[in-house]
Design an enzyme around this catalytic site. Structure first.
Site, PDB file in Angstrom:
ATOM      1  N   GLY A 118       0.814  -1.221   0.000  1.00  0.00           N
ATOM      2  CA  GLY A 118       0.000   0.000   0.000  1.00  0.00           C
ATOM      3  C   GLY A 118       0.844   1.267   0.000  1.00  0.00           C
ATOM      4  N   LEU A 119       0.166   2.390   0.217  1.00  0.00           N
ATOM      5  CA  LEU A 119       0.816   3.714   0.199  1.00  0.00           C
ATOM      6  C   LEU A 119       2.004   3.779   1.170  1.00  0.00           C
ATOM      7  CD1 LEU A 119       0.856   6.877  -0.177  1.00  0.00           C
ATOM      8  CD2 LEU A 119      -1.008   6.963   1.492  1.00  0.00           C
ATOM      9  N   GLY A 137       3.396   1.195   2.995  1.00  0.00           N
ATOM     10  CA  GLY A 137       4.307   0.061   2.831  1.00  0.00           C
ATOM     11  C   GLY A 137       5.284   0.278   1.686  1.00  0.00           C
ATOM     12  N   TYR A 165     -14.224   2.100  11.745  1.00  0.00           N
ATOM     13  CA  TYR A 165     -12.750   2.116  11.571  1.00  0.00           C
ATOM     14  C   TYR A 165     -12.088   2.567  12.872  1.00  0.00           C
ATOM     15  CZ  TYR A 165      -8.322   3.945   9.527  1.00  0.00           C
ATOM     16  OH  TYR A 165      -7.013   4.239   9.219  1.00  0.00           O
ATOM     17  N   THR A 222      -0.876  11.309  10.870  1.00  0.00           N
ATOM     18  CA  THR A 222      -1.936  12.183  10.332  1.00  0.00           C
ATOM     19  C   THR A 222      -2.191  11.796   8.878  1.00  0.00           C
ATOM     20  OG1 THR A 222      -0.163  13.765   9.940  1.00  0.00           O
ATOM     21  CG2 THR A 222      -1.692  14.303  11.686  1.00  0.00           C
ATOM     22  N   VAL A 269      -1.923  10.973   5.246  1.00  0.00           N
ATOM     23  CA  VAL A 269      -0.729  10.600   4.474  1.00  0.00           C
ATOM     24  C   VAL A 269      -1.030  10.780   2.979  1.00  0.00           C
ATOM     25  CG1 VAL A 269       1.010   8.806   4.143  1.00  0.00           C
ATOM     26  CG2 VAL A 269      -0.448   8.741   6.177  1.00  0.00           C
ATOM     27  N   HIS A 288      -8.655   9.508  -0.214  1.00  0.00           N
ATOM     28  CA  HIS A 288      -8.486  10.652   0.690  1.00  0.00           C
ATOM     29  C   HIS A 288      -8.379  11.931  -0.145  1.00  0.00           C
ATOM     30  CE1 HIS A 288      -6.966   7.421   3.537  1.00  0.00           C
ATOM     31  NE2 HIS A 288      -7.910   8.017   4.228  1.00  0.00           N
ATOM     32  N   ARG A 293      -5.699  21.235   7.512  1.00  0.00           N
ATOM     33  CA  ARG A 293      -5.299  19.862   7.842  1.00  0.00           C
ATOM     34  C   ARG A 293      -3.776  19.753   7.839  1.00  0.00           C
ATOM     35  NH1 ARG A 293      -9.805  19.815   9.092  1.00  0.00           N
ATOM     36  NH2 ARG A 293     -11.531  18.493   8.411  1.00  0.00           N
ATOM     37  N   ASP A 326     -20.103  20.583   3.536  1.00  0.00           N
ATOM     38  CA  ASP A 326     -19.097  19.651   3.010  1.00  0.00           C
ATOM     39  C   ASP A 326     -17.711  19.896   3.607  1.00  0.00           C
ATOM     40  OD1 ASP A 326     -20.818  18.293   1.385  1.00  0.00           O
ATOM     41  OD2 ASP A 326     -20.534  19.661  -0.307  1.00  0.00           O
TER      42      ASP A 326
HETATM   43  P1  NDP Z   1      -3.451   1.318   1.576  1.00  0.00           P
HETATM   44  O1  NDP Z   1      -4.920   1.199   1.334  1.00  0.00           O
HETATM   45  O2  NDP Z   1      -2.630   2.035   0.589  1.00  0.00           O
HETATM   46  O3  NDP Z   1      -2.842  -0.128   1.774  1.00  0.00           O
HETATM   47  C1  NDP Z   1      -3.481  -1.065   2.569  1.00  0.00           C
HETATM   48  C2  NDP Z   1      -2.602  -2.263   2.656  1.00  0.00           C
HETATM   49  O4  NDP Z   1      -3.260  -3.227   3.491  1.00  0.00           O
HETATM   50  C3  NDP Z   1      -2.332  -2.930   1.309  1.00  0.00           C
HETATM   51  O5  NDP Z   1      -1.022  -3.421   1.286  1.00  0.00           O
HETATM   52  C4  NDP Z   1      -3.338  -4.068   1.301  1.00  0.00           C
HETATM   53  O6  NDP Z   1      -2.917  -5.168   0.524  1.00  0.00           O
HETATM   54  C5  NDP Z   1      -3.327  -4.447   2.766  1.00  0.00           C
HETATM   55  N1  NDP Z   1      -4.541  -5.160   3.149  1.00  0.00           N
HETATM   56  C6  NDP Z   1      -5.819  -4.719   3.069  1.00  0.00           C
HETATM   57  N2  NDP Z   1      -6.661  -5.684   3.465  1.00  0.00           N
HETATM   58  C7  NDP Z   1      -5.885  -6.749   3.802  1.00  0.00           C
HETATM   59  C8  NDP Z   1      -6.167  -8.055   4.266  1.00  0.00           C
HETATM   60  N3  NDP Z   1      -7.421  -8.465   4.474  1.00  0.00           N
HETATM   61  N4  NDP Z   1      -5.141  -8.901   4.495  1.00  0.00           N
HETATM   62  C9  NDP Z   1      -3.857  -8.507   4.276  1.00  0.00           C
HETATM   63  N5  NDP Z   1      -3.520  -7.281   3.844  1.00  0.00           N
HETATM   64  C10 NDP Z   1      -4.537  -6.421   3.603  1.00  0.00           C
HETATM   65  O7  NDP Z   1      -3.308   1.945   3.035  1.00  0.00           O
HETATM   66  P2  NDP Z   1      -2.208   2.956   3.603  1.00  0.00           P
HETATM   67  O8  NDP Z   1      -0.867   2.537   3.151  1.00  0.00           O
HETATM   68  O9  NDP Z   1      -2.709   4.316   3.350  1.00  0.00           O
HETATM   69  O10 NDP Z   1      -2.365   2.700   5.170  1.00  0.00           O
HETATM   70  C11 NDP Z   1      -1.395   1.985   5.917  1.00  0.00           C
HETATM   71  C12 NDP Z   1      -1.762   2.108   7.379  1.00  0.00           C
HETATM   72  O11 NDP Z   1      -1.735   3.477   7.746  1.00  0.00           O
HETATM   73  C13 NDP Z   1      -3.145   1.596   7.711  1.00  0.00           C
HETATM   74  O12 NDP Z   1      -3.117   0.861   8.910  1.00  0.00           O
HETATM   75  C14 NDP Z   1      -3.977   2.853   7.864  1.00  0.00           C
HETATM   76  O13 NDP Z   1      -5.045   2.658   8.746  1.00  0.00           O
HETATM   77  C15 NDP Z   1      -2.959   3.815   8.405  1.00  0.00           C
HETATM   78  N6  NDP Z   1      -3.203   5.234   8.153  1.00  0.00           N
HETATM   79  C16 NDP Z   1      -3.354   5.707   6.869  1.00  0.00           C
HETATM   80  C17 NDP Z   1      -3.562   7.058   6.660  1.00  0.00           C
HETATM   81  C18 NDP Z   1      -3.717   7.625   5.279  1.00  0.00           C
HETATM   82  O14 NDP Z   1      -3.959   8.851   5.154  1.00  0.00           O
HETATM   83  N7  NDP Z   1      -3.608   6.834   4.211  1.00  0.00           N
HETATM   84  C19 NDP Z   1      -3.642   8.006   7.782  1.00  0.00           C
HETATM   85  C20 NDP Z   1      -3.408   7.411   9.065  1.00  0.00           C
HETATM   86  C21 NDP Z   1      -3.208   6.077   9.233  1.00  0.00           C
HETATM   87  P3  NDP Z   1      -3.264  -5.284  -1.069  1.00  0.00           P
HETATM   88  O15 NDP Z   1      -3.069  -3.933  -1.649  1.00  0.00           O
HETATM   89  O16 NDP Z   1      -2.253  -6.270  -1.540  1.00  0.00           O
HETATM   90  O17 NDP Z   1      -4.680  -5.730  -1.146  1.00  0.00           O
END
Ligand code: NDP
Length: 323
Positions: free
Chosen positions: A12-13, A15, A144, A172, A174, A187, A216, A278
């Site tokens: 994800g973002l 990671g 959530y 905050t 991201v 977002h 923000r 909004d």
């Molecule tokens: P993304 O949506 O970009 O990525 C989510 C990740 O979680 C992906 O790697 C996805 O895998 C994985 N995932 C989702 N569901 C499952 C599942 N059932 N089993 C295993 N893996 C799963 O999220 P972000 O990178 O934005 O968020 C990362 C963390 O940061 C999260 O915990 C989020 O709550 C937290 N966060 C994010 C913020 C933001 O603004 N984005 C703000 C504050 C906190 P795949 O893509 O392979 O499906």
């Protein structure tokens, strides 16, 4: 010393940003790869962590000594509002499976991820680490929010009963490369980038909901990645740490939208729809005082530079991005 670091949510973002930092910072530096470290970045294809058996199989395959636990069902305002039970259940299952599996496999350390949007709706600002549980979250995202807050509760329970070294980070908002740019479910920054891109391409107005006045804090994903790496290596306490820019570095949505028009070369300017309903909250600043005291020196990427890098990534990867 050898360490295997498993990053759940590694696709994800956040990671992907950790992977970028580990691969590009000088080896052996504060945020770069260290000798003896193996980094594993796992996505949902490697294991659906809502499932206990798949989670255990992943841990048994890689035998992590450390986990940065990012995997979560994540979404913007609309997704959170429409699917509260799903956000609550999926995130509760994922977190419970990761922490339980980490305990039974004797993982040395786990950092999980909360969010400043899980704080109480009615609270004195700035947000600080000890205010997480002091009142109900905003109604729009309570599924959530409660699932995320339980991670902090679980961390404390696991520490008291089993002596586990589990902790959490509270980022905050991201943004950065590899974000979700879906128009409805993203977002604010990625959604506005995509909207502005389409307005430029189709010669249509770039309309922004609200009057643009809310303020923000935004953190660039690659800065956040460094802070996670710092927390992994240098922080050992169950107490969460807010990972954010300074509370005075708030940016208005108007300014964000204008910066996006600049970054994308959209000449017509943003049009604000001016429906105050909004807007959401005017501001909800979080303090990074604890972080800055502990980490010492840290340079955040200037917002405009981070935005330019994000827009460049979006344009280069439009065909394969999450849109
Ligand atoms: P993304 O949506 O970009 O990525 C989510 C990740 O979680 C992906 O790697 C996805 O895998 C994985 N995932 C989702 N569901 C499952 C599942 N059932 N089993 C295993 N893996 C799963 O999220 P972000 O990178 O934005 O968020 C990362 C963390 O940061 C999260 O915990 C989020 O709550 C937290 N966060 C994010 C913020 C933001 O603004 N984005 C703000 C504050 C906190 P795949 O893509 O392979 O499906």
């Amino acid at each position: 010393m050898s360490a295997v670091i498993l990053v759940t949510g590694g696709t994800g973002l956040v990671g992907k940003a950790i992977q970028h930092v580990i691969e590009t910072e000088p080896e052996g530096s504060r945020f770069g790869q260290r000798p003896g470290e193996t980094w594993i970045f796992a996505g949902s294809r490697d294991a659906d962590m809502r499932d206990a058996k798949q989670t255990l199989d992943l841990f048994e395959k890689h035998k992590p000594t450390h986990v940065i636990h990012l995997a979560a069902l994540v979404g913007g305002l609309f997704a959170n509002r429409e699917r509260k039970a799903t956000f609550l259940r999926d995130n509760s299952l994922i977190n419970d499976n990761v922490l339980h599996t980490a305990r039974i496999t004797k993982t040395e350390k786990v950092i999980s991820c909360l969010s400043t949007c899980v704080f109480p709706d009615k609270i004195d600002y700035p947000l600080t680490e000890e205010k997480v549980h002091l009142g109900p979250p905003h109604d729009s995202n309570f599924g959530y929010a409660y699932a995320k807050r339980m991670v902090d509760v679980q961390n404390r329970a696991y520490k008291e009963e089993f002596g586990c070294n589990f902790t959490s980070a509270i980022p905050t908002n991201v943004f950065g490369p590899h974000d979700n740019f879906d128009l409805k479910h993203a977002h604010v920054i990625p959604a506005l980038i995509h909207k502005c891109y389409l307005a430029k391409k189709n010669g249509t107005p770039f309309k922004v909901m609200g009057d643009g006045s809310p303020l923000r804090q935004f953190i660039y994903s690659r800065d956040l990645a460094k802070l996670f790496i710092w927390q992994l290596r240098e922080y050992d306490s169950v107490e969460p740490v807010i990972l954010s820019v300074d509370e005075h570095d708030e940016i208005s949505i108007r300014s964000v939208a204008n910066s996006i028009t600049r970054a994308l070369g959209y000449g017509a300017g943003a049009q604000f729809e001016n429906e105050i309903d909004d807007n959401g909250q005017d501001r909800k600043p979080a303090s990074n005082a604890k972080l800055m005291k502990l980490i010492g020196e840290f340079e955040f990427t200037p917002f405009e530079q981070a935005l330019d890098e994000t827009v460049a990534w979006f344009l280069d990867n439009y065909a394969n991005a999450r849109i």
